[in-house]
Design a protein around this motif. Structure first.
Motif, PDB file in Angstrom:
ATOM      1  N   GLY A 114       0.769  -1.354  -0.192  1.00  0.00           N
ATOM      2  CA  GLY A 114       0.329   0.249   0.015  1.00  0.00           C
ATOM      3  C   GLY A 114       0.935   1.421  -0.212  1.00  0.00           C
ATOM      4  N   ARG A 115       0.139   2.166  -0.028  1.00  0.00           N
ATOM      5  CA  ARG A 115       0.883   3.354  -0.392  1.00  0.00           C
ATOM      6  C   ARG A 115       2.002   4.424   1.322  1.00  0.00           C
ATOM      7  N   VAL A 116       1.641   3.120   2.081  1.00  0.00           N
ATOM      8  CA  VAL A 116       2.620   3.674   3.004  1.00  0.00           C
ATOM      9  C   VAL A 116       4.025   3.070   3.136  1.00  0.00           C
ATOM     10  N   MET A 117       4.326   2.407   1.970  1.00  0.00           N
ATOM     11  CA  MET A 117       5.196   1.208   1.873  1.00  0.00           C
ATOM     12  C   MET A 117       6.041   2.440   0.226  1.00  0.00           C
ATOM     13  N   LYS A 118       5.065   2.899   0.172  1.00  0.00           N
ATOM     14  CA  LYS A 118       5.891   4.248  -1.028  1.00  0.00           C
ATOM     15  C   LYS A 118       7.195   4.917  -0.185  1.00  0.00           C
ATOM     16  N   MET A 119       7.352   5.233   0.886  1.00  0.00           N
ATOM     17  CA  MET A 119       8.106   6.648   1.035  1.00  0.00           C
ATOM     18  C   MET A 119       9.499   6.609   1.297  1.00  0.00           C
ATOM     19  N   PRO A 120      10.423   6.975   0.739  1.00  0.00           N
ATOM     20  CA  PRO A 120      11.610   6.436   0.369  1.00  0.00           C
ATOM     21  C   PRO A 120      12.594   7.537   1.436  1.00  0.00           C
TER      22      PRO A 120
ATOM     23  N   GLN B 242      -4.166  -8.987  15.985  1.00  0.00           N
ATOM     24  CA  GLN B 242      -4.941 -10.124  16.744  1.00  0.00           C
ATOM     25  C   GLN B 242      -5.048 -11.149  16.548  1.00  0.00           C
ATOM     26  N   ALA B 243      -6.525 -11.484  15.392  1.00  0.00           N
ATOM     27  CA  ALA B 243      -6.531 -12.853  14.917  1.00  0.00           C
ATOM     28  C   ALA B 243      -5.885 -13.686  14.551  1.00  0.00           C
ATOM     29  N   ILE B 244      -4.950 -12.786  13.678  1.00  0.00           N
ATOM     30  CA  ILE B 244      -3.743 -13.904  13.168  1.00  0.00           C
ATOM     31  C   ILE B 244      -3.093 -14.059  13.963  1.00  0.00           C
ATOM     32  N   SER B 245      -2.956 -13.373  15.176  1.00  0.00           N
ATOM     33  CA  SER B 245      -1.596 -14.262  15.702  1.00  0.00           C
ATOM     34  C   SER B 245      -2.247 -15.139  16.701  1.00  0.00           C
ATOM     35  N   LYS B 246      -3.578 -15.010  16.951  1.00  0.00           N
ATOM     36  CA  LYS B 246      -4.059 -16.769  17.694  1.00  0.00           C
ATOM     37  C   LYS B 246      -3.929 -17.591  16.777  1.00  0.00           C
ATOM     38  N   LYS B 247      -3.345 -17.732  15.145  1.00  0.00           N
ATOM     39  CA  LYS B 247      -2.659 -19.209  14.752  1.00  0.00           C
ATOM     40  C   LYS B 247      -2.088 -18.756  14.105  1.00  0.00           C
ATOM     41  N   HIS B 248      -1.350 -18.044  14.234  1.00  0.00           N
ATOM     42  CA  HIS B 248       0.158 -18.151  14.086  1.00  0.00           C
ATOM     43  C   HIS B 248       1.086 -17.108  14.796  1.00  0.00           C
ATOM     44  N   MET B 249       2.688 -17.087  14.840  1.00  0.00           N
ATOM     45  CA  MET B 249       3.346 -16.752  14.923  1.00  0.00           C
ATOM     46  C   MET B 249       3.875 -15.625  14.091  1.00  0.00           C
ATOM     47  N   LEU B 250       3.181 -13.668  14.755  1.00  0.00           N
ATOM     48  CA  LEU B 250       3.195 -12.951  14.327  1.00  0.00           C
ATOM     49  C   LEU B 250       4.268 -11.936  14.319  1.00  0.00           C
ATOM     50  N   VAL B 251       5.324 -11.520  13.365  1.00  0.00           N
ATOM     51  CA  VAL B 251       6.167  -9.641  13.423  1.00  0.00           C
ATOM     52  C   VAL B 251       5.955  -9.743  13.071  1.00  0.00           C
ATOM     53  N   VAL B 252       5.035  -8.356  12.984  1.00  0.00           N
ATOM     54  CA  VAL B 252       5.237  -7.253  12.527  1.00  0.00           C
ATOM     55  C   VAL B 252       6.331  -6.561  12.507  1.00  0.00           C
ATOM     56  N   VAL B 253       6.738  -6.185  11.353  1.00  0.00           N
ATOM     57  CA  VAL B 253       8.193  -5.620  11.122  1.00  0.00           C
ATOM     58  C   VAL B 253       7.574  -3.804  10.550  1.00  0.00           C
ATOM     59  N   LEU B 254       8.095  -2.875  11.327  1.00  0.00           N
ATOM     60  CA  LEU B 254       8.276  -1.448  11.666  1.00  0.00           C
ATOM     61  C   LEU B 254       9.263  -0.546  11.463  1.00  0.00           C
ATOM     62  N   PHE B 255       8.528   0.809  10.794  1.00  0.00           N
ATOM     63  CA  PHE B 255      10.411   1.104  10.200  1.00  0.00           C
ATOM     64  C   PHE B 255      10.438   2.396  10.883  1.00  0.00           C
ATOM     65  N   GLU B 256      11.711   2.670  11.753  1.00  0.00           N
ATOM     66  CA  GLU B 256      12.140   4.138  12.209  1.00  0.00           C
ATOM     67  C   GLU B 256      12.014   4.990  11.090  1.00  0.00           C
ATOM     68  N   ASN B 257      11.916   6.161  11.090  1.00  0.00           N
ATOM     69  CA  ASN B 257      11.702   7.365  10.911  1.00  0.00           C
ATOM     70  C   ASN B 257      12.778   8.254  10.689  1.00  0.00           C
ATOM     71  N   THR B 258      14.297   7.369  10.388  1.00  0.00           N
ATOM     72  CA  THR B 258      15.192   8.139  10.308  1.00  0.00           C
ATOM     73  C   THR B 258      15.701   9.853  10.550  1.00  0.00           C
ATOM     74  N   GLU B 259      14.870  10.100   9.393  1.00  0.00           N
ATOM     75  CA  GLU B 259      15.013  11.587   8.562  1.00  0.00           C
ATOM     76  C   GLU B 259      14.495  12.220  10.063  1.00  0.00           C
ATOM     77  N   LEU B 260      13.164  11.693  11.129  1.00  0.00           N
ATOM     78  CA  LEU B 260      12.934  12.029  12.263  1.00  0.00           C
ATOM     79  C   LEU B 260      14.384  12.207  12.958  1.00  0.00           C
ATOM     80  N   ASP B 261      14.803  11.397  13.272  1.00  0.00           N
ATOM     81  CA  ASP B 261      16.507  11.215  14.466  1.00  0.00           C
ATOM     82  C   ASP B 261      17.439  12.092  13.410  1.00  0.00           C
ATOM     83  N   ASN B 262      17.245  12.962  12.500  1.00  0.00           N
ATOM     84  CA  ASN B 262      18.115  13.823  12.633  1.00  0.00           C
ATOM     85  C   ASN B 262      18.153  15.034  12.686  1.00  0.00           C
ATOM     86  N   ILE B 263      16.258  15.371  12.161  1.00  0.00           N
ATOM     87  CA  ILE B 263      16.219  16.554  13.095  1.00  0.00           C
ATOM     88  C   ILE B 263      15.769  16.231  14.990  1.00  0.00           C
TER      89      ILE B 263
END
Length: 443
Positions: free
Chosen positions: A247-253, A359-380
């Motif tokens: 989706g659009r959230v993964m368009k960020m460069p 939550q519904a997915i994690s009940k049936k599977h071992m779910l790991v959600v991968v999130l990205f840090e905004n490294t541009e914010l770290d510079n600010i």
């Protein structure tokens, strides 16, 4: 006509012409300059034709080749080797101008060298693509000059060479090699202490110093009259899925590379490691609907199919449907599996909207959600705030960074594993998490 297209005049030739023009103009006041100007003109014409004969006498004075691989690796420095051979009987000066694909937006390519007779010069330059797809190279232009440096002769080689840019094969091979050499800690991969016995039984063997006393097999010990222990091996053939949000959230460069491409590169490297660990590997991409689905299979050659599927993934500007993802996983993935979900949320409220499905997915599977840090914010955040505007920017940046940490806490509160990582460390952190889950027997 072909001759004229390959003929170029050196810049210093125009300097000679300018000097002659001044001499002819000054001859109106100084008549002796007129004769000098004509002598220089005659010499210049003779030198011009000598240079012309030197460069155009041999039919093929230069041979050059651009040696391109079949595939480039996305986000990595890929070498482009070039070989040039001098077939002239004289020393020549070479200018190399390679017409790079339009995606690189580089129009100042120039390499200079000198070749003696019958010398072959091999060199390479590097390019770093940040998009998958087809890249077309134009002509390899070689401009040749003699010691006289009056004219240049242009040679053109290998027009319209195409290279396909695939997900990072170099990165995959890098982690594969380091895993074999047990040098993973050098690049940030951690050794995880194994907790408990979550492994499969392999065989009974004689006790040797250092074996765990808890694995002693007393029946076998009584039978053989010496201490015998059970030997275990890692559990194998566990299904593991990499799920990529397109989706659009993964368009960020970041650093010229989209989050989607970071996720794709990580999926390829991680899948290779998991296959070497004898687990089953599958893949799924989704946005409004399921776009790609590969069932989990343990087969080394399956990696080629994963590579081709990753090559064809593209993102769009729509919001992803996590409800549809849950429904399709329930139907397509029937065994408990380790699921790595590559996605991104910039606001805690966005995560909470999708939390029931996670939550519904994690009940049936071992779910790991991968999130990205905004490294541009770290510079600010690291900048010193010296005025009201910079204070405002720093405060907003800290708020967004804090929300990311809150997302991890929110996932933990609901019993969901997570990875919060800078984009450039995604692959290392993903493999670390996989090794940790395997060592602790959480799957």
């Amino acid at each position: 006509m072909k001759f004229l297209k390959s003929l170029y005049i050196h810049n210093q030739f125009y300097v000679y012409i300018a000097i002659l023009s001044v001499c002819f103009l000054m001859s109106f006041w100084f008549p002796f300059l007129y004769s000098i100007a004509w002598i220089i003109t005659t010499i210049l014409v003779v030198v011009f034709f000598i240079d012309l004969l030197l460069l155009y006498g041999p039919k093929n004075g230069i041979d050059a080749r651009r040696l391109l691989p079949d595939k480039f690796s996305n986000s990595d420095n890929n070498p482009v080797p070039i070989t040039i051979s001098n077939k002239y009987g004289i020393k020549v000066f070479i200018d190399v101008i390679d017409e790079l694909p339009v995606q690189f937006q580089k129009r100042d390519f120039l390499i200079k060298t000198t070749l003696i007779p019958n010398e072959t010069y091999n060199f390479e330059y590097q390019v770093r693509p940040v998009d998958r797809g087809e890249y077309y190279f134009g002509h390899l232009n070689i401009f040749v000059s003699s010691l006289l440096k009056i004219i240049k002769r242009r040679y053109r080689f290998q027009n319209e060479q195409m290279v396909m840019v695939y997900p990072s094969i170099i990165q995959m091979q890098k982690y594969d090699f380091l895993a074999i050499s047990n040098a993973l800690t050098q690049i940030g991969l951690k050794k995880i202490r194994r907790i408990g016995h979550t492994s499969e039984f392999e065989q009974i063997k004689e006790y040797v110093l250092g074996d765990d006393f808890r694995t002693v097999n007393w029946k076998a010990t009584a039978k053989h009259g010496e201490l015998m222990v059970n030997q275990y091996q890692d559990e194998k053939s566990q299904p593991i899925y990499s799920i990529i949000d397109t989706g659009r959230v993964m368009k960020m460069p970041f650093d010229g590379l989209k989050l989607l491409d970071y996720a794709i590169n990580s999926t390829l490297a991680f899948s290779n490691v998991a296959l070497k660990k004898h687990d089953k590997v599958g893949m799924l991409t989704f946005s409004k609907k399921i776009e790609t689905f590969l069932p989990a299979i343990h087969k080394i050659t399956y990696l080629n199919r994963i590579l081709e599927a990753l090559y064809n993934i593209n993102t769009n500007f729509s919001d992803s449907d996590f409800g549809h993802l849950y429904a399709q996983l329930k139907r397509k993935v029937t065994h408990r599996s380790l699921i790595l979900l590559y996605t991104n949320f910039e606001h805690l409220s966005a995560l909470k909207r999708q939390m029931p499905y996670l939550q519904a997915i994690s009940k049936k599977h071992m779910l790991v959600v991968v999130l990205f840090e905004n490294t541009e914010l770290d510079n600010i955040i690291k900048l010193n705030a010296e005025d009201l505007q910079s204070i405002y920017h720093k405060t907003i940046a800290e708020k967004f960074a804090y929300e990311k940490r809150l997302m991890v806490k929110e996932l933990q509160k609901h019993g969901i594993q997570s990875i919060l990582t800078p984009p450039e460390k995604l692959t290392i952190n993903t493999i670390n998490k996989y090794l940790e889950i395997k060592a602790r027997g959480l799957l």
